[in-house]
Structures are given as structure tokens and as C-alpha cells.
Write an enzyme that holds these catalytic residues in place. Structure first.
Site, PDB file in Angstrom:
ATOM      1  CB  SER A  45      77.247  51.745  16.159  1.00 36.80           C
ATOM      2  OG  SER A  45      77.138  51.258  17.461  1.00 36.80           O
ATOM      3  CB  ILE A  47      77.633  56.028  14.153  1.00 36.94           C
ATOM      4  CG1 ILE A  47      76.610  54.934  14.450  1.00 36.94           C
ATOM      5  CG2 ILE A  47      76.955  57.387  13.961  1.00 36.94           C
ATOM      6  CD1 ILE A  47      75.662  54.605  13.354  1.00 36.94           C
ATOM      7  CG  HIS A  49      79.382  59.188  16.835  1.00 42.11           C
ATOM      8  ND1 HIS A  49      78.094  58.859  17.155  1.00 42.11           N
ATOM      9  CD2 HIS A  49      80.125  58.081  17.086  1.00 42.11           C
ATOM     10  CE1 HIS A  49      78.056  57.603  17.591  1.00 42.11           C
ATOM     11  NE2 HIS A  49      79.275  57.105  17.556  1.00 42.11           N
ATOM     12  CB  CYS A 447      77.745  31.748  -1.183  1.00 43.68           C
ATOM     13  SG  CYS A 447      77.600  32.722   0.340  1.00 43.68           S
TER      14      CYS A 447
HETATM   15  C1  LIG Z   1      80.204  48.226  20.638  1.00 41.78           C
HETATM   16  C2  LIG Z   1      81.015  49.290  19.983  1.00 41.78           C
HETATM   17  C3  LIG Z   1      80.409  50.278  19.225  1.00 41.78           C
HETATM   18  C4  LIG Z   1      81.166  51.277  18.643  1.00 41.78           C
HETATM   19  N1  LIG Z   1      80.574  52.152  17.790  1.00 41.78           N
HETATM   20  C5  LIG Z   1      81.292  53.151  17.233  1.00 41.78           C
HETATM   21  C6  LIG Z   1      80.683  54.059  16.338  1.00 41.78           C
HETATM   22  O1  LIG Z   1      79.535  53.911  15.953  1.00 41.78           O
HETATM   23  N2  LIG Z   1      81.423  55.105  15.901  1.00 41.78           N
HETATM   24  C7  LIG Z   1      82.708  55.292  16.289  1.00 41.78           C
HETATM   25  O2  LIG Z   1      83.293  56.290  15.916  1.00 41.78           O
HETATM   26  N3  LIG Z   1      83.340  54.393  17.072  1.00 41.78           N
HETATM   27  C8  LIG Z   1      82.659  53.326  17.536  1.00 41.78           C
HETATM   28  N4  LIG Z   1      83.262  52.404  18.324  1.00 41.78           N
HETATM   29  C9  LIG Z   1      84.691  52.541  18.572  1.00 41.78           C
HETATM   30  C10 LIG Z   1      85.508  52.032  17.393  1.00 41.78           C
HETATM   31  O3  LIG Z   1      85.028  50.794  16.931  1.00 41.78           O
HETATM   32  C11 LIG Z   1      86.951  51.909  17.859  1.00 41.78           C
HETATM   33  O4  LIG Z   1      87.350  53.147  18.379  1.00 41.78           O
HETATM   34  C12 LIG Z   1      87.910  51.526  16.754  1.00 41.78           C
HETATM   35  O5  LIG Z   1      87.450  50.440  16.004  1.00 41.78           O
HETATM   36  C13 LIG Z   1      89.258  51.203  17.382  1.00 41.78           C
HETATM   37  O6  LIG Z   1      90.152  50.852  16.379  1.00 41.78           O
HETATM   38  P1  LIG Z   1      91.611  50.367  16.737  1.00 41.78           P
HETATM   39  O7  LIG Z   1      92.350  50.280  15.465  1.00 41.78           O
HETATM   40  O8  LIG Z   1      92.154  51.204  17.832  1.00 41.78           O
HETATM   41  O9  LIG Z   1      91.408  48.935  17.403  1.00 41.78           O
HETATM   42  P2  LIG Z   1      91.247  47.498  16.732  1.00 41.78           P
HETATM   43  O10 LIG Z   1      90.335  47.516  15.582  1.00 41.78           O
HETATM   44  O11 LIG Z   1      90.919  46.567  17.849  1.00 41.78           O
HETATM   45  O12 LIG Z   1      92.699  47.183  16.183  1.00 41.78           O
HETATM   46  C14 LIG Z   1      93.773  46.858  17.032  1.00 41.78           C
HETATM   47  C15 LIG Z   1      94.601  45.799  16.346  1.00 41.78           C
HETATM   48  O13 LIG Z   1      95.763  45.542  17.105  1.00 41.78           O
HETATM   49  C16 LIG Z   1      96.087  44.181  16.969  1.00 41.78           C
HETATM   50  N5  LIG Z   1      96.966  43.792  18.076  1.00 41.78           N
HETATM   51  C17 LIG Z   1      96.679  43.744  19.403  1.00 41.78           C
HETATM   52  N6  LIG Z   1      97.730  43.326  20.102  1.00 41.78           N
HETATM   53  C18 LIG Z   1      98.734  43.102  19.210  1.00 41.78           C
HETATM   54  C19 LIG Z   1     100.071  42.635  19.319  1.00 41.78           C
HETATM   55  N7  LIG Z   1     100.608  42.308  20.490  1.00 41.78           N
HETATM   56  N8  LIG Z   1     100.811  42.505  18.194  1.00 41.78           N
HETATM   57  C20 LIG Z   1     100.286  42.824  16.974  1.00 41.78           C
HETATM   58  N9  LIG Z   1      99.011  43.252  16.821  1.00 41.78           N
HETATM   59  C21 LIG Z   1      98.250  43.399  17.918  1.00 41.78           C
HETATM   60  C22 LIG Z   1      94.728  43.508  17.007  1.00 41.78           C
HETATM   61  O14 LIG Z   1      94.771  42.214  16.436  1.00 41.78           O
HETATM   62  C23 LIG Z   1      93.869  44.468  16.211  1.00 41.78           C
HETATM   63  O15 LIG Z   1      93.784  44.121  14.853  1.00 41.78           O
HETATM   64  C24 LIG Z   1      82.555  51.338  18.865  1.00 41.78           C
HETATM   65  C25 LIG Z   1      83.179  50.328  19.599  1.00 41.78           C
HETATM   66  C26 LIG Z   1      82.417  49.296  20.113  1.00 41.78           C
HETATM   67  C27 LIG Z   1      83.081  48.173  20.811  1.00 41.78           C
HETATM   68  O1  LIG Z   2      78.050  53.096  23.601  1.00 39.29           O
HETATM   69  P1  LIG Z   2      79.188  54.029  23.259  1.00 39.29           P
HETATM   70  O2  LIG Z   2      79.065  55.373  23.852  1.00 39.29           O
HETATM   71  O3  LIG Z   2      80.510  53.384  23.476  1.00 39.29           O
HETATM   72  O4  LIG Z   2      79.066  54.312  21.691  1.00 39.29           O
HETATM   73  C1  LIG Z   2      79.150  53.301  20.784  1.00 39.29           C
HETATM   74  C2  LIG Z   2      78.734  53.822  19.408  1.00 39.29           C
HETATM   75  O5  LIG Z   2      79.470  54.907  19.019  1.00 39.29           O
HETATM   76  C3  LIG Z   2      77.313  54.141  19.310  1.00 39.29           C
HETATM   77  O6  LIG Z   2      76.620  52.959  19.369  1.00 39.29           O
HETATM   78  S1  FES Z   3      74.040  32.696  -0.779  1.00 36.00           S
HETATM   79 FE1  FES Z   3      75.477  33.924   0.145  1.00 36.00          FE
HETATM   80  S2  FES Z   3      74.592  34.569   1.984  1.00 36.00           S
HETATM   81 FE2  FES Z   3      73.097  33.311   1.061  1.00 36.00          FE
END
Ligand SMILES: Cc1cc2nc3c(=O)[nH]c(=O)nc-3n(C[C@H](O)[C@H](O)[C@H](O)COP(=O)(O)OP(=O)(O)OC[C@H]3O[C@@H](n4cnc5c(N)ncnc54)[C@H](O)[C@@H]3O)c2cc1C
Ligand SMILES: O=P(O)(O)OC[C@H](O)CO
Ligand code: FES
Length: 490
Positions: A45, A47, A49, A447
Site C-alpha cells: 500500500s 503507506i 504508517h 512505449c
Molecule cells: C498487501 C501488502 C500491503 C502492505 N502495505 C504496507 C504499507 O502500506 N506500509 C508498510 O509499512 N508495510 C506494508 N506492507 C509490508 C511491506 O511491504 C513489507 O514489510 C516489506 O516490503 C518487506 O520487505 P522485505 O525486504 O523484508 O521483503 P521483500 O521485499 O520480499 O525482499 C526479500 C528479498 O529476498 C529475496 N530472496 C528470497 N529468498 C532468497 C534467497 N534464497 N537468496 C537470495 N535472495 C532471496 C527476494 O527475492 C526478495 O527480493 C505490505 C505488505 C503487503 C503484502
Molecule cells: O492489511 P495489513 O494490516 O497487512 O496492512 C497492509 C498495509 O499496511 C495497509 O494496507
Molecule cells: S505510452 Fe507509456 S504507458 Fe502509455
């Protein structure tokens, strides 16, 4: 031998890499993807927070509140789009109002000071398109929105500029601790790497990585969330991030503007397999219905695309950031579900402290990297530059004259820069996440082929080798026919 190996180049691994680049350490980041930001960080999302949602006393609460405070300055240093738009948790009945009071009290306990409860009239005044049945809201003025892709990329770019090594397409397959010599042997699909310390930031796979050293303290329950992203014409309908009352499944379907002015609606929550980022008709219907609760007149015919991301929900309920007891020198940064994005800068500080502790056990200390530069130069969109700046850049590089993406007004010069910067784009979606060709109404129909051509030229590969996003996602399969002596590719 590396001092530190970070596994995973999402927002968490990249924030840690940048934090550690402040020190005189030999750090490597191992990422299995073709690019950084291919996991959960690319689909959420977005955000920042405020920190009133997480239970008091948890790591989530502590790191969210601190992370939120750090965002404005870190985004300034890294030239990343961030907007302090504030959020509203809307109430439509007395039950919701009770929830809002609980969140308010929890927020105060967590140290979130910029919150207040407002009545329905005030909500309508500050958010005119809100569902008119609203009776009150919790207003958090400190929360914001960010571009998660650019933040992830910028953190890694700055880390690389400060000496961190990034190894892409490097999947960690096995880890062995060599006790007598005090280091880890890491087997990837490409090579064996030696490192004194390991930081596990592998997102939904963080439990599997922890299991490689025999840790079994937690497991990940992958939970998918689906979204719809709408045209900028709809983005004007919400200025704050609009939540409804949270449930045990999470914060629920929110409606928010993005930093680029689109409208984002989602997510739902569904337990799935780790890599399941499919969207479904029934899931997207929940998004549509959920979004209309906050703003009833959203025109979903203006939807540009839908997507899904997977939460790395830990079975323990809180972020699992700790020094392993089974393998000395191994630090887990796991179970980073929401608010992981908001917390990422603070997680990096927390991990820095844990690393200092493990190094102390080895009688080692962190020394500063005297050349550390926190600033990442801007890659400002050409259309947002002043006329003077446009003239200057055009005098140096004529490629800024050619518009490649008509929907988003992106020039060839910007795309070339996105490919050639440190941590540059390697795929069509990588270019899209950095400078937005393909994010417009036509979704790259116009594009896309040009972007493929530019990537092939800049990376010196055949157009058939250009990937959309992941490995094996080639876009062109061969040559089909000749038109007036020219070969046409598909
Ligand atoms: C639907 C949804 C909504 C969310 N909204 C929010 C929000 O609004 N605000 C907020 O604060 N948080 C939000 N979150 C949470 C947030 O997106 C995550 O906490 C954050 O992106 C996690 O980052 P990360 O680096 O831990 O994981 P990732 O971005 O998944 O990175 C992990 C990396 O590890 C790599 N990897 C995995 N296994 C291996 C391996 N064996 N060897 C090498 N590389 C590997 C993967 O390829 C990946 O690139 C949301 C999550 C979801 C799913
Ligand atoms: O649905 P949650 O609680 O995992 O939150 C996801 C984002 O932070 C808000 O959409
Ligand atoms: S020309 Fe790039 S998204 Fe439409």
C-alpha cells in the site's frame, strides 16, 4: 572473505545495506532476483504508517514510530518521493468509534503524538469526497505515502556508491557455519561465498533461510493482498489515506492517493503459497466493495491495472529480528509484514546495534567509512525540471528531446539514465518502476517496444534477451516476417 552478507535486496535488506555502508565493512548483498525490489516491496500500500496500529510493547510498534519519524529526512537525502498526507481511520457506527478510541489510546502509548479524534463534519471538511455516512475518524497527521520502488532502489544505489557489493541472480541455497574458523560458507546458485556474519532479510523466504542453519523459532504464513490502481483523474478523490476499522485480518481495504497522483485501493488478505501474486475476480470485487465504503463514487472503470503482494506474516505475531542462538553471527530480520515499509529505516538502526553486539563478542568494533556520502543525486523527471535545467540537460544529451512514453511524458534520456545508474534497471518493469514508462493509461502498449529496444542497446544484448521482470520472462520470441526488407520481431 566478506564481513557481512545480507540475503535479500527488498526494502529491508537494502535499508540495512545502506546503514552498514556508513562503516568500514566489506558487505555483500545476495539477491536471487534479476533486479532489486522484486519481492513484497514492489506490491504493497506504500503507506508510512504513523504507528498507532501495532500493539504497545511490540517491535512493530517501536520501529514503526521511529521509522515514520525518519522518513522525511532519509527521503530528502536519497531524492525519493515522499508526501506527508496524513491518514484517517473512518468510523460509520458506534462500534467503529469504540475501535477508534482504542487506536487513539494505543497510539499515545506507542508515542504517536500527532493524532486526534474528529467528528463527521470535520472529516467531510478535510476530505470532501468521503462517504457521507461517516460519523468520525482518527486523524493521524504524521503518516505519509512513499514510492516504495524508488525508495528500495535509492537505498541500494546509495549503499553501492558507498562500497557495498550487490550480487543479483544469486540465490542462497545452503549455509554452513565453519565453527573453528568463525565464518559462514554460503552456497549460491553461482558460487560459494565466505562471510563472517549473515543478515537474513529474505522476506517470505526468511523462514527457509533460517532453517538452513537449523533455526526453527518461527515460520512464515504468506498472506496475499490484492489491489486496483486507478487513473490520476480518480487520484484527486482522496488526499488523506483512508482506512476503515481494522479487523483481526489486518487494516482492511484502504483508499489512498499515491505519490504520483493515482488512486490505490486495496488490499484484502488471503493465505496463499509464497510466490502467489495472482489476482482473482472475487478478490478484486472485495477491493471494489471495500473501497466504496470510504469513497462511494470511485469510478472503477478508470482502473489501470490490478496486482497483488504477499505479506511475510510470522506465526509469532511480531517482527522476528534477533541474533540466532544456534549459529553465532547470524541475524534474522524476518516476519517483516506491515508496517515493514514504514519501519525499514528504523529496522536498519536496530540491526546495526545487533551487529555491534555480535562483533563485540568477537572483540571487533565497527569503524566509520570516512568516505560515506548519504546523498543520492536526483533523477528528477525531465518534465518537472525548470526551463533552465531542461535547456542545460538538452545541451549535454539530446536524448532528453525524444518522448518515449506519451502517457507519462518520459524521455529517452531518463530511461537511459535509469539503466546506467548504479543499481540500474535490467528489465522492462525495472525501467517502469524507476521512471514510469508503462505506468500510464495504455500500460506500455505504445512505449513498451521502444523501452525493449533501449534496454537491449544499453545493456548490449539482443532484444530477444530483454526480460519483462523475472527470469524466463522474455518478451520477444523470435522473428516472424519481413516487411519491405525489414525484419519484424514479436
Ligand atoms: C498487501 C501488502 C500491503 C502492505 N502495505 C504496507 C504499507 O502500506 N506500509 C508498510 O509499512 N508495510 C506494508 N506492507 C509490508 C511491506 O511491504 C513489507 O514489510 C516489506 O516490503 C518487506 O520487505 P522485505 O525486504 O523484508 O521483503 P521483500 O521485499 O520480499 O525482499 C526479500 C528479498 O529476498 C529475496 N530472496 C528470497 N529468498 C532468497 C534467497 N534464497 N537468496 C537470495 N535472495 C532471496 C527476494 O527475492 C526478495 O527480493 C505490505 C505488505 C503487503 C503484502
Ligand atoms: O492489511 P495489513 O494490516 O497487512 O496492512 C497492509 C498495509 O499496511 C495497509 O494496507
Ligand atoms: S505510452 Fe507509456 S504507458 Fe502509455
Amino acid at each position: 572473505m566478506f564481513d557481512v552478507a545480507i540475503i535479500g535486496a527488498g526494502i529491508v535488506g537494502s535499508a540495512i545495506a545502506r546503514q552498514l555502508s556508513k562503516y568500514d565493512l566489506k558487505t555483500v548483498v545476495l539477491e536471487k532476483g534479476v533486479e532489486v525490489c522484486q519481492g513484497t516491496t514492489k506490491a504493497n500500500s506504500a503507506i508510512v504508517h504513523g504507528g498507532f496500529d501495532a500493539k504497545e510493547g511490540t517491535l512493530k510498534a517501536k520501529l514503526n514510530v521511529l521509522g515514520c519519524k525518519m522518513y522525511p529526512s532519509i527521503c530528502e537525502e536519497l531524492s525519493v518521493e515522499y508526501k506527508n498526507n496524513g491518514s484517517l481511520v473512518l468510523a460509520f457506527n458506534e462500534n467503529d468509534m469504540e475501535h477508534i478510541h482504542e487506536l487513539y489510546e494505543r497510539g499515545l502509548k506507542n508515542g504517536v503524538n500527532e493524532i486526534e479524534i474528529i467528528d463527521g463534519e470535520k472529516v467531510k471538511e478535510i476530505e470532501p469526497n468521503v462517504n457521507e455516512e461517516v460519523i468520525g475518524a482518527l486523524w493521524c497527521k504524521s503518516s505519509g505515502i512513499v514510492c516504495p520502488f524508488n525508495f528500495n532502489i535509492a537505498l541500494m544505489e546509495n549503499a553501492i556508491t558507498n562500497g557495498v557489493e550487490l550480487k543479483l541472480e544469486s540465490e542462497v541455497l545452503n549455509i554452513k557455519r565453519i565453527e573453528e574458523e568463525n565464518y559462514f560458507k554460503i552456497k549460491t546458485n553461482k558460487e560459494n561465498i565466505k562471510s563472517k556474519y549473515i543478515i537474513n532479510a529474505a522476506g517470505v523466504y526468511s523462514d527457509k533461510i533460517n532453517n538452513l542453519i537449523g533455526g526453527n523459532e518461527f515460520y512464515i504464513i504468506p498472506r496475499k493482498g490484492e489491489y486496483k490502481i486507478l487513473d490520476k483523474s480518480e487520484g484527486r478523490k482522496a488526499s488523506h489515506t483512508l482506512f476503515t476499522s481494522p479487523t483481526e485480518k489486518g487494516k482492511g481495504v484502504l483508499v489512498t492517493q499515491t505519490v504520483h497522483g493515482n488512486l490505490l485501493v486495496g488490499p484484502n488478505a488471503q493465505v496463499v503459497e509464497k510466490d502467489d501474486i495472482t489476482t482473482s475476480k472475487s478478490g478484486l470485487k472485495k477491493i471494489t466493495d471495500g473501497g466504496r465504503k470510504s469513497i462511494s463514487n470511485i469510478d472503477f472503470s478508470k482502473t489501470i491495472t490490478s496486482f497483488a503482494g504477499v505479506r511475510a506474516t510470522p506465526n509469532t505475531g511480531d517482527f522476528m529480528i534477533f541474533k540466532s542462538k544456534v549459529a553465532k553471527g547470524f541475524i534474522n530480520v524476518a516476519g517483516i509484514e506491515s508496517p515493514g515499509l514504514a519501519s525499514a529505516p528504523a529496522i536498519a538502526l536496530y540491526v546495526e546495534d545487533l551487529l555491534k553486539e555480535v562483533m563485540n563478542e568477537d572483540n571487533e568494533e565497527l569503524e566509520l567509512n570516512k568516505k560515506f556520502n548519504p546523498i543520492r543525486p536526483k533523477n528528477k523527471p525531465f518534465m518537472e525540471m525548470s526551463l533552465v535545467d531542461q535547456k542545460e540537460i538538452l545541451s549535454k544529451d539530446k536524448r532528453y528531446k525524444t518522448i518515449i512514453c506519451r502517457c507519462e511524458n518520459i524521455t529517452e534520456g531518463e530511461i537511459v539514465d535509469a539503466i546506467n545508474r548504479p543499481c540500474g534497471a535490467r528489465t522492462v518493469d525495472g525501467v517502469k518502476r524507476r521512471v514510469r514508462p508503462g505506468m500510464g493509461r495504455c500500460q506500455g502498449g505504445f512505449c513498451g517496444p521502444k523501452v525493449v529496444e533501449i534496454i537491449a542497446r544499453e545493456l548490449n544484448i539482443a532484444p530477444e534477451e530483454v526480460l519483462k521482470d523475472y527470469e524466463n520472462s522474455k518478451m520477444l520470441v523470435g522473428k516472424v516476417k519481413e516487411v519491405r526488407g525489414e525484419t519484424v520481431e514479436i
